[in-house]
Design an enzyme around this catalytic site. Structure first.
Site, PDB file in Angstrom:
ATOM      1  N   ILE A  12       0.812  -1.219   0.000  1.00 10.53           N
ATOM      2  CA  ILE A  12       0.000   0.000   0.000  1.00 10.53           C
ATOM      3  C   ILE A  12       0.844   1.268   0.000  1.00 10.53           C
ATOM      4  O   ILE A  12       0.337   2.344  -0.285  1.00 10.53           O
ATOM      5  CB  ILE A  12      -1.001   0.019   1.179  1.00 10.53           C
ATOM      6  CG1 ILE A  12      -0.281  -0.104   2.521  1.00 10.53           C
ATOM      7  CG2 ILE A  12      -2.038  -1.070   1.012  1.00 10.53           C
ATOM      8  CD1 ILE A  12      -1.190   0.094   3.720  1.00 10.53           C
ATOM      9  N   ARG A  31      -3.640  -8.824   7.373  1.00  9.85           N
ATOM     10  CA  ARG A  31      -2.542  -8.510   8.281  1.00  9.85           C
ATOM     11  C   ARG A  31      -1.794  -7.314   7.712  1.00  9.85           C
ATOM     12  O   ARG A  31      -1.239  -7.385   6.609  1.00  9.85           O
ATOM     13  CB  ARG A  31      -1.581  -9.698   8.440  1.00  9.85           C
ATOM     14  CG  ARG A  31      -2.231 -10.940   9.032  1.00  9.85           C
ATOM     15  CD  ARG A  31      -2.621 -10.697  10.482  1.00  9.85           C
ATOM     16  NE  ARG A  31      -3.232 -11.860  11.080  1.00  9.85           N
ATOM     17  CZ  ARG A  31      -4.484 -11.900  11.512  1.00  9.85           C
ATOM     18  NH1 ARG A  31      -5.255 -10.830  11.386  1.00  9.85           N
ATOM     19  NH2 ARG A  31      -4.974 -12.985  12.059  1.00  9.85           N
ATOM     20  N   ALA A  68      24.127   1.524  14.324  1.00  7.93           N
ATOM     21  CA  ALA A  68      23.268   0.566  13.630  1.00  7.93           C
ATOM     22  C   ALA A  68      22.863   1.121  12.281  1.00  7.93           C
ATOM     23  O   ALA A  68      23.049   2.309  12.012  1.00  7.93           O
ATOM     24  CB  ALA A  68      22.021   0.283  14.471  1.00  7.93           C
ATOM     25  N   GLU A 101      24.523  12.254   4.635  1.00 10.14           N
ATOM     26  CA  GLU A 101      24.251  13.679   4.485  1.00 10.14           C
ATOM     27  C   GLU A 101      23.155  14.180   5.422  1.00 10.14           C
ATOM     28  O   GLU A 101      23.203  15.300   5.913  1.00 10.14           O
ATOM     29  CB  GLU A 101      23.852  13.939   3.026  1.00 10.14           C
ATOM     30  CG  GLU A 101      23.776  15.388   2.643  1.00 10.14           C
ATOM     31  CD  GLU A 101      23.499  15.521   1.157  1.00 10.14           C
ATOM     32  OE1 GLU A 101      22.327  15.777   0.806  1.00 10.14           O
ATOM     33  OE2 GLU A 101      24.441  15.376   0.359  1.00 10.14           O
ATOM     34  N   GLU A 130      22.337  12.773   8.380  1.00 16.75           N
ATOM     35  CA  GLU A 130      22.557  12.126   9.673  1.00 16.75           C
ATOM     36  C   GLU A 130      23.447  13.007  10.548  1.00 16.75           C
ATOM     37  O   GLU A 130      24.579  13.313  10.179  1.00 16.75           O
ATOM     38  CB  GLU A 130      23.235  10.770   9.402  1.00 16.75           C
ATOM     39  CG  GLU A 130      23.196   9.794  10.507  1.00 16.75           C
ATOM     40  CD  GLU A 130      23.697   8.424  10.056  1.00 16.75           C
ATOM     41  OE1 GLU A 130      23.128   7.443  10.531  1.00 16.75           O
ATOM     42  OE2 GLU A 130      24.650   8.335   9.253  1.00 16.75           O
TER      43      GLU A 130
END
Length: 184
Positions: free
Chosen positions: A20, A43, A82, A144, A146
């Site tokens: 979607i 779901r 991470a 860029e 971050e």
């Protein structure tokens, strides 16, 4: 993992999928499934490519973490380095890239820690956690968009912050506690 015979009455079977929304990082899907009683249901979930998290030990008593503003929660968080896996990227390549980008460090030793689902009720993301040791300093190379700060802190202090609820990022809580339980 193969389902146990006792799970047969719990398993939902895939019928169809509908994406979607396609995003840069994740997609959102609505799948139709056949329930154990034969009825159909939908779901809704986030389709995620997976991610890595790294517990980088500078030495046996100090861990490297990052401070970063996280828009969805509206706070600056203290977390393990991470990042999301890019399409076709290996876990090890992603791990090394993220460690270097976010902390400047590279690791001479990398050890698997645990793989887990951070939010299995509404996402299929698998988070791969590793321990990085024998770190070699270098230059951070953030994305860029971050903005973060690299922080070195005593491992025991990070654990105390988890215990006090000051660190609430799931990969960080899981990674630090898993290391505390399994480190010699």
């Amino acid at each position: 993992m193969k389902p146990a015979a006792a799970d047969a009455g719990l398993i939902e079977k895939f019928v169809s999928k509908k994406t979607i929304w396609r995003g840069r990082a994740v997609d959102f899907r609505v799948d139709t499934v056949k329930l154990p009683n034969g009825k159909l249901a939908t779901r809704e979930f986030m389709d995620h490519p997976g991610a890595v998290g790294i517990v980088p030990f500078l030495d046996k008593n100090h861990v490297v973490m990052v401070r970063q503003y996280r828009y969805p929660v509206g706070e600056v968080t203290l977390a393990l380095p991470a990042g999301k896996l890019d399409k076709g990227e290996s876990i090890m390549k992603c791990l090394k890239r993220e460690l270097q980008e976010e902390t400047g460090y590279t690791a001479r030793k990398i050890t698997p820690l645990i793989q887990y689902w951070p939010t299995s009720a509404f996402a299929n993301e698998v988070l791969h956690l590793y321990v990085a040791e024998n770190l070699v300093p270098g230059k951070m190379n953030t994305d860029e968009d971050e903005f973060l700060q690299c922080v070195v802190m005593p491992f025991k202090k990070a654990l105390a912050m988890v215990k006090r609820g000051e660190i609430r990022d799931s990969k960080t809580v899981v990674g630090l506690l898993f290391c505390a339980v399994n480190r010699k």
